[in-house]
Design an enzyme around this catalytic site. Structure first.
Site, mmCIF file in Angstrom:
data_model
loop_
_atom_site.group_PDB
_atom_site.id
_atom_site.type_symbol
_atom_site.label_atom_id
_atom_site.label_comp_id
_atom_site.label_asym_id
_atom_site.label_seq_id
_atom_site.Cartn_x
_atom_site.Cartn_y
_atom_site.Cartn_z
ATOM 1 C CD GLU A 297 20.886 50.622 -28.689
ATOM 2 O OE1 GLU A 297 21.059 51.752 -29.114
ATOM 3 O OE2 GLU A 297 21.434 49.624 -29.192
ATOM 4 C CG HIS B 177 25.626 54.497 -29.338
ATOM 5 N ND1 HIS B 177 26.970 54.365 -29.529
ATOM 6 C CD2 HIS B 177 25.039 53.888 -30.394
ATOM 7 C CE1 HIS B 177 27.196 53.698 -30.651
ATOM 8 N NE2 HIS B 177 26.028 53.408 -31.205
ATOM 9 N NE ARG C 148 18.420 54.391 -32.422
ATOM 10 C CZ ARG C 148 19.461 54.083 -33.151
ATOM 11 N NH1 ARG C 148 19.372 53.204 -34.096
ATOM 12 N NH2 ARG C 148 20.616 54.665 -32.919
ATOM 13 N NE ARG D 179 29.903 55.318 -37.663
ATOM 14 C CZ ARG D 179 28.897 55.236 -36.800
ATOM 15 N NH1 ARG D 179 28.670 56.214 -35.946
ATOM 16 N NH2 ARG D 179 28.117 54.179 -36.775
ATOM 17 C CG ASN E 49 15.842 51.659 -35.215
ATOM 18 O OD1 ASN E 49 15.924 52.655 -35.934
ATOM 19 N ND2 ASN E 49 16.887 51.130 -34.623
#
Ligand code: ADP
Length: 401
Positions: free
Chosen positions: A388, A179, A90, A240, A7
């Site tokens: 993940e 996601h 990823r 955020r 990743n």
């Protein structure tokens, strides 16, 4: 078969080496501050942890360092990098082209490049990671697992914004969702826990970490999700803002303090809002819990937690309405897996909808898989640690075995 999962971020490289199909983690680690001062690599083999403080000027050096750790007699688990059979990457944005993981060829590379415009902070480092792994491991198959792929099943009515249709045709402006690997993994895991085939489960999945998103899953497929054209939309997150009235932006731009400061407003919404912006204390839910306990019910930390839960609850209701029948509501991510108080608050007063949290089960379940609903709850409430990297390893194995 040994699969390396990579990743690659703008200044970091996360990696995990798996023995497949057992999905056994052989080693893992993180290179940080790549291209910056103070770069370092943390490598783990079982319970052993090795910290290497050394200059990592670019991703090429980072990948080479990772491969040398994996094969080092002191820290490694391989005798030769040739034992690696495939690499899973990823990749954040696959645009509208990919609804599944892909073996990487020139077409896939071109697509990732074309989507860089949509994900300028993420796709370029993802591409660098792929190129550097290709150079270091010639001939080894590479797979791209896209964050957007799982949400490619959204119906048009869910993914289009009510802007002039040309915005979609000309600029590809639509909801993509992110996601996806986490929501996809949880969907498979929840189906296994519920004892149902994946294509028969209806779920509301809540990924609550630093970044937060939810998905409505019908028959194992994503039919709506909270993140949108970018990962800024939807829920309130660590820093955020999530959904706000879009007219706030031109309004701010009309103020002398913000005139022409689009980048600053962008930074405000991405880095200075959410839990941090409201509390003024931290973007970390644990800190807010501690501060709220100390500072009382009128504190801004408590307000930030209340707003966070309110917005999750808002989408739980919306997605239950969209799905009609729901088998389970699932929580994952750092807050979803550990934050018992947040889970309870998000699902409070929903008895009439068949959602009943078992207070005791909820309190004691942290960081592991379990069902926190009461026996009488029509809808199961599952806590599932997300994985993940493991999902990327599985997808890579399935495409390359
Ligand atoms: P990322 O999105 O960066 O992968 P994580 O999934 O690790 O982040 O989630 C980080 C969030 O999880 C932080 O807000 C952190 O406070 C929260 N968290 C971790 N442990 C707990 C806990 N025991 N209770 C409440 N929140 C927690």
């Amino acid at each position: 078969m040994i699969v390396l999962v990579v990743n690659c971020g703008s200044s970091s490289i996360k990696y995990q080496l798996y023995e497949m199909p057992e999905k056994k983690v052989m080693a893992k680690g993180l290179a940080e501050k790549v291209g910056e001062s103070g770069s370092m690599l943390t490598h783990r083999r079982g319970d052993e942890k090795f910290e290497l403080t050394q200059n990592i000027p670019n991703h090429k050096v980072g990948i080479e360092l990772i491969l040398s750790c994996l094969t080092s007699p002191e820290m490694g688990v391989l005798s030769n990098v040739k034992e690696i059979s495939a690499v899973g990457h990823r990749v954040v944005h696959g645009g509208e082209s990919y609804s599944d993981a892909m073996r990487i060829d020139q077409d896939v590379m071109t697509c990732i490049e074309e989507c860089s415009d949509l994900a300028p902070l993420h796709n370029p480092p993802n591409l660098i990671g792929i190129n550097e792994c290709r150079a270091a491991l010639p001939g080894v198959p590479m797979v791209a697992v896209f964050d957007t792929a799982f949400h490619q099943t959204l119906p048009r009515a869910a993914y289009l914004y009510p802007l002039p249709y040309e915005a979609y045709e000309k600029y590809r402006i639509r909801k993509y969702g992110f996601h996806g690997t986490s929501h996809a993994y949880i969907t498979h895991r929840a189906a296994a826990i519920l004892g149902k085939p994946v294509d028969q489960v209806n779920l509301v999945t809540c990924h609550l970490g630093n970044g937060c998103s939810m998905a409505a899953v019908r028959g194992g497929k994503s039919v709506d999700t909270t993140m949108g054209f970018t990962p800024l939309a939807g829920l309130m997150m660590g820093t955020r803002c999530g959904d706000i009235d879009p007219a706030i932006i031109p309004y701010l731009l009309s103020k002398p303090e913000y005139a022409n400061k689009v980048a600053e407003i962008d930074k405000m919404m991405n880095k200075k809002s959410g839990l941090l912006g409201i509390s003024g204390v931290s973007n970390d839910m644990r800190d807010l819990g501690d501060d709220a306990a100390k500072s009382g019910p009128d504190s801004r930390s408590k307000l930030a937690i209340d707003m966070f839960c309110y917005r999750v609850k808002h989408y739980v209701g919306a997605y239950m309405a969209i799905l009609g029948r729901v088998d389970a509501i699932c929580f994952m991510g750092g807050i979803g897996e550990n934050g018992a108080d947040v889970r309870a608050e998000c699902l409070s007063n929903m008895e009439n909808f068949g959602v009943l949290v078992d207070t005791e089960k909820n309190k004691t379940l942290r960081g592991k898989e379990g069902d926190i609903s009461t026996d009488g709850s029509k809808i199961k409430i599952l806590v599932i640690p997300t994985d993940e990297e493991g999902f990327i390893a599985e997808e890579t194995y399935n495409l390359c075995k």
